[in-house]
Design a protein around this motif. Structure first.
Motif, PDB file in Angstrom:
ATOM      1  N   LEU A   1       0.831  -1.197   0.000  1.00 35.99           N
ATOM      2  CA  LEU A   1       0.000   0.000   0.000  1.00 35.99           C
ATOM      3  C   LEU A   1       0.868   1.251   0.000  1.00 35.99           C
ATOM      4  N   LYS A   2       1.884   1.273   0.838  1.00 33.04           N
ATOM      5  CA  LYS A   2       2.779   2.432   0.894  1.00 33.04           C
ATOM      6  C   LYS A   2       3.497   2.627  -0.441  1.00 33.04           C
ATOM      7  N   LYS A   3       3.878   1.523  -1.070  1.00 29.74           N
ATOM      8  CA  LYS A   3       4.557   1.605  -2.363  1.00 29.74           C
ATOM      9  C   LYS A   3       3.626   2.187  -3.425  1.00 29.74           C
ATOM     10  N   TYR A   4       2.394   1.692  -3.472  1.00 24.86           N
ATOM     11  CA  TYR A   4       1.435   2.206  -4.450  1.00 24.86           C
ATOM     12  C   TYR A   4       1.126   3.673  -4.198  1.00 24.86           C
ATOM     13  N   MET A   5       1.031   4.047  -2.923  1.00 23.91           N
ATOM     14  CA  MET A   5       0.762   5.449  -2.600  1.00 23.91           C
ATOM     15  C   MET A   5       1.919   6.340  -3.057  1.00 23.91           C
ATOM     16  N   ARG A   6       3.124   5.813  -2.993  1.00 24.40           N
ATOM     17  CA  ARG A   6       4.281   6.579  -3.455  1.00 24.40           C
ATOM     18  C   ARG A   6       4.230   6.784  -4.969  1.00 24.40           C
ATOM     19  N   TYR A   7       3.898   5.708  -5.694  1.00 21.21           N
ATOM     20  CA  TYR A   7       3.812   5.802  -7.152  1.00 21.21           C
ATOM     21  C   TYR A   7       2.661   6.703  -7.585  1.00 21.21           C
ATOM     22  N   GLY A   8       1.522   6.595  -6.899  1.00 19.64           N
ATOM     23  CA  GLY A   8       0.322   7.327  -7.302  1.00 19.64           C
ATOM     24  C   GLY A   8       0.061   8.579  -6.503  1.00 19.64           C
ATOM     25  N   LYS A   9       1.082   9.073  -5.812  1.00 16.51           N
ATOM     26  CA  LYS A   9       0.916  10.211  -4.896  1.00 16.51           C
ATOM     27  C   LYS A   9       0.213  11.396  -5.557  1.00 16.51           C
ATOM     28  N   GLU A  10       0.633  11.738  -6.766  1.00 15.22           N
ATOM     29  CA  GLU A  10       0.090  12.921  -7.445  1.00 15.22           C
ATOM     30  C   GLU A  10      -1.424  12.800  -7.635  1.00 15.22           C
ATOM     31  N   MET A  11      -1.887  11.597  -7.978  1.00 21.50           N
ATOM     32  CA  MET A  11      -3.317  11.399  -8.214  1.00 21.50           C
ATOM     33  C   MET A  11      -4.075  11.162  -6.913  1.00 21.50           C
ATOM     34  N   LEU A  12      -3.526  10.292  -6.062  1.00 16.72           N
ATOM     35  CA  LEU A  12      -4.238   9.880  -4.857  1.00 16.72           C
ATOM     36  C   LEU A  12      -4.384  11.010  -3.839  1.00 16.72           C
ATOM     37  N   GLU A  13      -3.405  11.923  -3.808  1.00 16.21           N
ATOM     38  CA  GLU A  13      -3.421  12.979  -2.797  1.00 16.21           C
ATOM     39  C   GLU A  13      -3.743  14.357  -3.370  1.00 16.21           C
ATOM     40  N   ARG A  14      -4.176  14.410  -4.634  1.00 19.65           N
ATOM     41  CA  ARG A  14      -4.491  15.717  -5.222  1.00 19.65           C
ATOM     42  C   ARG A  14      -5.756  16.298  -4.583  1.00 19.65           C
ATOM     43  N   LYS A  15      -5.840  17.621  -4.565  1.00 16.80           N
ATOM     44  CA  LYS A  15      -7.008  18.307  -4.015  1.00 16.80           C
ATOM     45  C   LYS A  15      -7.632  19.171  -5.114  1.00 16.80           C
ATOM     46  N   VAL A  16      -8.900  18.921  -5.389  1.00 12.63           N
ATOM     47  CA  VAL A  16      -9.632  19.665  -6.410  1.00 12.63           C
ATOM     48  C   VAL A  16     -10.856  20.297  -5.768  1.00 12.63           C
TER      49      VAL A  16
END
Length: 294
Positions: free
Chosen positions: A191-206
């Motif tokens: 999970l931590k690895k995927y969050m690192r790869y997808g950080k830009e999408m997973l943690e974006r704020k719109v």
């Protein structure tokens, strides 16, 4: 492994996943679905999600494990055999689910002519306070069948037909110990690895867009006021109708938070008031992308 269905099965799973994603946490979940009596659909499907974002899919017709996010493709730079390994795992699991559906048919005294599904959900959760959670459970025809209690390393049968399975699986202590270890350690690492790869999408704020409209209500001499909030990310949001600046209206109708095609979300909340109502009504929105409430 750091491990979908087409049509209605995928829609059902997506709605279920959204309902399981609390604010202030991240999760990795896999759904395995074996079906019987559904022509035109794969007999076996796997979908994987980080939070509410689908990251992979496998089905028995294509027999391939494929990425559903561009950033997931980057994993092969670090782990070249990632997708091949996941394909092998999925193909090895496929016949197990086929047999599982047949066993369930026998347990429930059903014929093989109807439509039946066997589903497994497993994964883990990493909360903002650093605590973790893990889960592994099975359902048959949409009803709970059996679930793993990782603290006691035992299986909880939800129906009488699962008691045989409970005793059989609890006898394999080495497997249960390994499953507990996977849910508490390896799953969290993935999970931590995927969050690192997808950080830009997973943690974006719109920021959300808010629109209000009115129409005739369902009752005579009534007006329906609808607040539409759309285009926001992340999913967690608070939307409320406020009367006269201080009274929160708890009788609003909503279908809940729904996904948009671009990965953002939307929600509608509707209240009905009398056409002669003189109160002031406002739609209040609170979201992590906003410095203050709208």
């Amino acid at each position: 492994e750091g491990h979908g269905s087409r049509g209605f099965v995928l829609i059902i799973l997506r709605d279920y996943i959204l309902s399981l994603s609390p604010a202030g946490s991240h999760s990795l979940r896999y759904f395995y679905t074996g079906t019987n009596g559904l022509p035109g659909l794969p007999e076996f499907v796997i979908v994987g999600y980080v939070d509410e974002v689908q990251i992979m899919q496998y089905d028995s017709e294509s027999r391939r494990a494929v990425s559903r996010q561009r950033w997931m493709d980057e994993i092969t730079q670090e782990d070249p055999q990632y997708w091949e390994r996941n394909r092998q795992i999925a193909q090895a699991t496929q016949p197990i689910f086929k047999v599982g559906v047949q066993i369930a048919l026998q347990r429930f005294n059903q014929t093989s002519g109807g439509v039946h599904t066997l589903q497994e959900m497993y994964g883990c959760e990493l909360r903002d306070d650093g605590t973790t959670g893990g889960f592994e459970q099975f359902a048959y025809d949409g009803q709970d069948f059996i679930a793993f209690d990782k603290e006691t390393q035992t299986w909880i049968a939800a129906v009488q037909q699962a008691v045989i399975t409970k005793h059989k699986w609890e006898a394999d202590q080495a497997f249960n110990h390994g499953l507990k270890g996977y849910l508490e350690q390896e799953c969290i690492e993935w999970l931590k690895k995927y969050m690192r790869y997808g950080k830009e999408m997973l943690e974006r704020k719109v920021r959300p867009e808010v629109r209000i409209y009115d129409r005739p209500g369902s009752e005579k001499n009534s007006i329906a006021l609808t607040c539409i909030v759309t285009g926001f990310h992340p999913r967690a949001i608070d939307v409320a109708w406020i009367r006269d600046g201080d009274t929160r209206m708890d009788n609003a109708h909503t279908d809940g938070i729904l996904p948009n095609e671009d990965g953002t979300y939307q929600i509608k909340k509707t209240i009905e008031i009398g056409s002669d109502d003189k109160h002031m009504y406002a739609c209040e929105v609170e979201h992590s992308s906003l410095e203050q409430k709208l």
